[in-house]
Design a protein around this motif. Structure first.
Motif, PDB file in Angstrom:
ATOM      1  N   TRP A  48       0.836  -1.202   0.000  1.00 15.42           N
ATOM      2  CA  TRP A  48       0.000   0.000   0.000  1.00 15.42           C
ATOM      3  C   TRP A  48       0.877   1.260   0.000  1.00 15.42           C
ATOM      4  CZ3 TRP A  48       1.449  -2.578   4.261  1.00 15.42           C
ATOM      5  CH2 TRP A  48       1.832  -1.850   5.374  1.00 15.42           C
ATOM      6  N   ASN A 345      -8.698  -7.692  -0.833  1.00 15.48           N
ATOM      7  CA  ASN A 345      -9.310  -6.507  -0.243  1.00 15.48           C
ATOM      8  C   ASN A 345      -8.780  -6.255   1.174  1.00 15.48           C
ATOM      9  OD1 ASN A 345     -11.004  -4.440   0.475  1.00 15.48           O
ATOM     10  ND2 ASN A 345     -12.859  -5.426  -0.301  1.00 15.48           N
ATOM     11  N   LYS A 347      -6.499  -3.663   3.677  1.00 16.11           N
ATOM     12  CA  LYS A 347      -6.033  -2.279   3.767  1.00 16.11           C
ATOM     13  C   LYS A 347      -4.508  -2.238   3.670  1.00 16.11           C
ATOM     14  CE  LYS A 347      -6.548   1.810   6.640  1.00 16.11           C
ATOM     15  NZ  LYS A 347      -6.750   2.223   8.046  1.00 16.11           N
ATOM     16  N   HIS A 348      -3.854  -3.102   4.432  1.00 17.53           N
ATOM     17  CA  HIS A 348      -2.401  -3.189   4.393  1.00 17.53           C
ATOM     18  C   HIS A 348      -1.994  -4.520   3.789  1.00 17.53           C
ATOM     19  CE1 HIS A 348      -2.300  -0.135   7.931  1.00 17.53           C
ATOM     20  NE2 HIS A 348      -2.505   0.444   6.774  1.00 17.53           N
ATOM     21  N   GLY A 369      -5.119  -4.812   8.765  1.00 13.73           N
ATOM     22  CA  GLY A 369      -5.928  -3.610   8.966  1.00 13.73           C
ATOM     23  C   GLY A 369      -7.340  -3.677   8.415  1.00 13.73           C
ATOM     24  N   THR A 371     -10.396  -4.332   5.699  1.00 11.99           N
ATOM     25  CA  THR A 371     -10.523  -4.183   4.245  1.00 11.99           C
ATOM     26  C   THR A 371     -10.132  -2.786   3.772  1.00 11.99           C
ATOM     27  OG1 THR A 371     -12.796  -3.417   4.358  1.00 11.99           O
ATOM     28  CG2 THR A 371     -12.475  -5.798   4.203  1.00 11.99           C
ATOM     29  N   VAL A 372      -9.757  -2.690   2.503  1.00 15.13           N
ATOM     30  CA  VAL A 372      -9.441  -1.387   1.917  1.00 15.13           C
ATOM     31  C   VAL A 372     -10.735  -0.639   1.601  1.00 15.13           C
ATOM     32  CG1 VAL A 372      -9.217  -2.223  -0.476  1.00 15.13           C
ATOM     33  CG2 VAL A 372      -7.962  -0.220   0.242  1.00 15.13           C
ATOM     34  N   THR A 373     -11.796  -1.386   1.352  1.00 13.93           N
ATOM     35  CA  THR A 373     -13.081  -0.748   1.060  1.00 13.93           C
ATOM     36  C   THR A 373     -13.744  -0.212   2.333  1.00 13.93           C
ATOM     37  OG1 THR A 373     -14.056  -2.964   1.124  1.00 13.93           O
ATOM     38  CG2 THR A 373     -13.676  -2.023  -1.055  1.00 13.93           C
ATOM     39  N   GLY A 374     -13.212  -0.626   3.508  1.00 14.74           N
ATOM     40  CA  GLY A 374     -13.767  -0.153   4.770  1.00 14.74           C
ATOM     41  C   GLY A 374     -14.990  -0.927   5.221  1.00 14.74           C
ATOM     42  N   ASP A 420     -14.686  -8.623   1.424  1.00 14.56           N
ATOM     43  CA  ASP A 420     -15.622  -7.883   2.280  1.00 14.56           C
ATOM     44  C   ASP A 420     -17.031  -8.471   2.146  1.00 14.56           C
ATOM     45  OD1 ASP A 420     -16.845  -6.817   0.024  1.00 14.56           O
ATOM     46  OD2 ASP A 420     -15.943  -4.829   0.225  1.00 14.56           O
TER      47      ASP A 420
END
Lengths: 518, 159
Positions: A48, A345, A347-348, A369, A371-374, A420
């Motif tokens: 990332w 998916n 975050k890190h 961390g 998901t990157v999608t939150g 996710d």
């Protein structure tokens, strides 16, 4: 003094624009008339933050990322060459928590050194394992690898030392070391990172394997989807040959060992060891029945060590620091470290080498961390396309071969794909069958036919055609594939399928037909 | 050039490649890779030449060429775009991205545009799983595909 600026040439960094960054940096060095040089290193595995540019300063390395070509001028304005502050400053890369929490044994040099500098490799502890191996008897080298507890990192987890012992004990006029670099599992990229970022560690590991077993020739079988890894390995072999690390007198010893880089042709099944051997021989990548074991009759019918990239790349550290040092890491029968690849998916996302024993939840939620999608994590697939989908309720599973097996899963090559809550597990189960159908070598019926029937049957469930009956049919089919297939492709496809069905039954229930709201 | 002359030329170029590589251990895949590199595909007329040189049957060579996804029996478009369809890319919306690319190019997977500018192919993992969704255009890797990057790809293959 010339300042060294590191810009990764790892495929992951290149995919995110590292080449443009390198060009921009070279341009700035020239126009500003600076005394600086660029080294194209491997990746540290913090994707990332890629492209992550580092500068060697008096106070150590200083990192910036993720850098785009547009940021380069402002980085120089901020005093990049002396580690100046910038909005992309990351400080000392080793202090970034994702990196600070790792135990880097196999990946000790990856992202730090110039991958093609043998001098760099030596300065950072390289070739010590090989020097030690040369001074020992082959039997002692094999014993040390056995004692380290190292198990096959390709997925099967078979003790590496036992394989080597069989080859050592088999008499033949010619023996081979084959490195399986056909890293086809989605979510895995550890082999690629090593080959692009620290190729000499693989060459050293294979040479030690040759000396330990009496093999004089090695092959690295790299998938064609990895052109950058192929290019780096080819260059590294040439460098090693010129320096006498490979050749008729390895490092001046009486041992002979040389190797060739071979490129696959887009068949996933060639990651299966016997299929890979057939492919190397110039045949269709059809799975062979075992026995005979490759250790007794492998490549061209000769005794052959066939190991994964990470297994072989972990040997130098074992031979350098000793079996006990490596064995002290880990849990149960899973000793040492494992390069976990956090993918999809996350975050890190990236490479996290750690001792066995972290729980799946720690890896996904804390290190990755989320998901990157939150959105919430719904499922993670561990071990590639043949690995099981784990729900959150099983996130207490420790990363250990036996613990995963006890929960109907597998570690495989240690790749984790994070999904996710938008994931449709019926679709994922269908894909597992579809992938098996595309990649089946066709030799055994459960895999060849079963995978196609599996896709059709799951489609029926999706269309609400006798769902109960068809679910029972898929379950029965999975049972046949699991126990009736010749290799892991057909034999393990049931893992993602059945785990999706068992852990996410709601995705397999017929969806109520929406009524028109008129 | 007449058909016959073209065929003779293919044969002589293939023979040169085979002669150079046949001393390798297990030379068939390296030879096929080199032939595909030379011609952009593996021409049918080279198969019996390979078989004869390696002392194996035509059927064996045919079996190998058709087993592996990489070998083509006809040339690809000027550009080859491989889009990853595997799980890690799926988890980042890869299916929707693949559909957008397919629509933007006006072709499906395994197809080539009518103007021969680009061939679209699926690939199952490029090892860019922490930079998903990923693709490869003529050997160059591209990560984190989005609408802008798709537009860049389309511009490049059409130029």
């Amino acid at each position: 003094m010339t300042v060294t600026i590191y810009i990764p040439r790892d495929s992951g960094a290149l995919a995110l624009g590292a080449e443009k960054v390198a060009k921009a940096v070279a341009q700035e060095i020239e126009t500003r008339g600076l005394d600086a040089k660029i080294v194209r290193n491997g990746s540290r595995g913090l994707y990332w933050l890629e492209p992550m540019v580092e500068v060697a300063t008096d106070a150590g390395r200083v990192a910036y990322g993720p850098v785009t070509a547009k940021d380069v001028a402002s980085l120089f304005d901020a005093g990049l060459t002396s580690g100046g502050e910038h909005k992309l400053s990351l400080g000392d890369p080793e202090k970034i928590p994702f990196l600070a929490k790792q135990t880097r044994l196999t990946f000790a040099r990856c992202g730090i050194t110039d991958p093609l500098s043998l001098e760099d490799y030596r300065t950072h502890g390289g070739l010590k394992g090989l020097e030690n191996a040369i001074a020992m008897t082959p039997a002692d080298v094999v014993k040390q690898v056995t004692d380290s507890g190292l198990r096959g990192r390709g997925g099967a987890g078979f003790p590496t030392g036992i394989k080597w012992k069989t080859v050592l004990d088999t008499t033949a006029d010619r023996k081979y070391i084959v490195c399986n670099a056909d890293e086809g599992d989605s979510a895995t990229f550890a082999d690629r990172m090593i080959m692009e970022g620290d190729p000499f560690v693989l060459i050293e590991g294979m040479t030690i394997a040759g000396i330990a077993t009496g093999a004089t020739k090695g092959f690295v079988y790299i998938r064609s989807e990895y052109p950058h890894a192929v290019a780096t390995m080819q260059k590294a072999v040439e460098v090693a040959r010129k320096a006498g690390v490979l050749g008729v007198n390895v490092m001046g010893s009486p041992n002979a060992f040389d190797m060739e880089i071979r490129v696959g042709a887009g068949a996933y099944v060639c990651g299966e060891e016997t299929s890979l051997l057939n492919s190397l021989e110039g045949k269709r990548g059809i799975v062979r029945a075992k026995p005979p074991l490759p250790a007794i009759q492998g490549l061209f019918g000769k005794p052959t060590v066939i190991n994964n990239v990470i297994s072989l790349a972990s040997v130098p550290i074992v031979m350098d620091r000793g079996a006990q040092h490596y064995k002290d890491f880990g849990m149960g029968r899973s000793r040492g470290t494992i390069p976990i690849q956090i993918a999809g998916n996350a975050k890190h996302g990236g490479l996290f080498e750690a001792a066995f024993g972290l729980t799946l939840g720690e890896i996904v939620d804390e290190i990755g961390g989320g998901t990157v999608t939150g959105r919430p994590v719904k499922a993670v697939q561990v071990g590639g396309p043949l690995g099981a989908y784990f729900p959150r309720s099983l996130f207490d599973t420790p990363f250990d071969y036996e613990a995963f097996a006890a929960r109907d899963g597998l570690i495989g090559h240690a790749g984790i794909t994070v999904f996710d809550d938008t994931a449709d597990m019926l679709k994922q189960a269908r894909f597992a069958m579809e992938f098996c159908a595309i990649e089946s070598c066709g030799k055994c019926t459960p895999c060849r036919i079963g995978s196609t029937r599996g896709v059709e049957t799951i489609d029926k469930i999706a269309h609400n055609i006798e769902p109960e009956k068809n679910l029972a049919l898929v379950t029965d089919l999975c049972n046949t594939m699991k126990f009736g297939s010749l290799c892991a492709l057909g034999g393990f496809t049931p893992y993602p399928v059945m785990s999706a069905i068992n852990h996410f039954p709601e995705d397999f229930r017929p969806t109520p037909v929406a009524q028109a709201a008129e | 050039m007449s058909m016959q002359a073209a065929s003779t030329q293919i044969a002589s170029r293939a023979t040169a490649i085979i002669d150079e590589m046949k001393a390798l251990e297990g030379p068939l895949l390296p030879i096929l890779h080199e032939i595909q590199e030379e011609f952009g595909h593996v021409p049918a007329e080279t198969l019996p030449i390979i078989a004869k040189a390696l002392n194996i049957s035509n059927a064996e060579v045919h079996g190998v060429v058709t087993f592996y996804h990489d070998y083509r029996n006809h040339p690809a478009g000027r550009h080859v775009l491989k889009v990853c369809r595997a799980e890690a890319c799926q988890s980042m919306g890869g299916d929707a991205i693949a559909a957008q690319i397919s629509q933007a190019l006006g072709i499906g997977f395994h197809e080539t545009t009518k103007d021969n500018s680009v061939t679209l192919e699926p690939v199952y993992c490029l090892g860019l799983c922490a930079c998903a969704p990923a693709a490869m255009l003529d050997g160059e890797v591209i990560g984190r595909l989005d609408a802008d990057k798709i537009e860049e790809i389309v511009q490049e293959v059409r130029s």
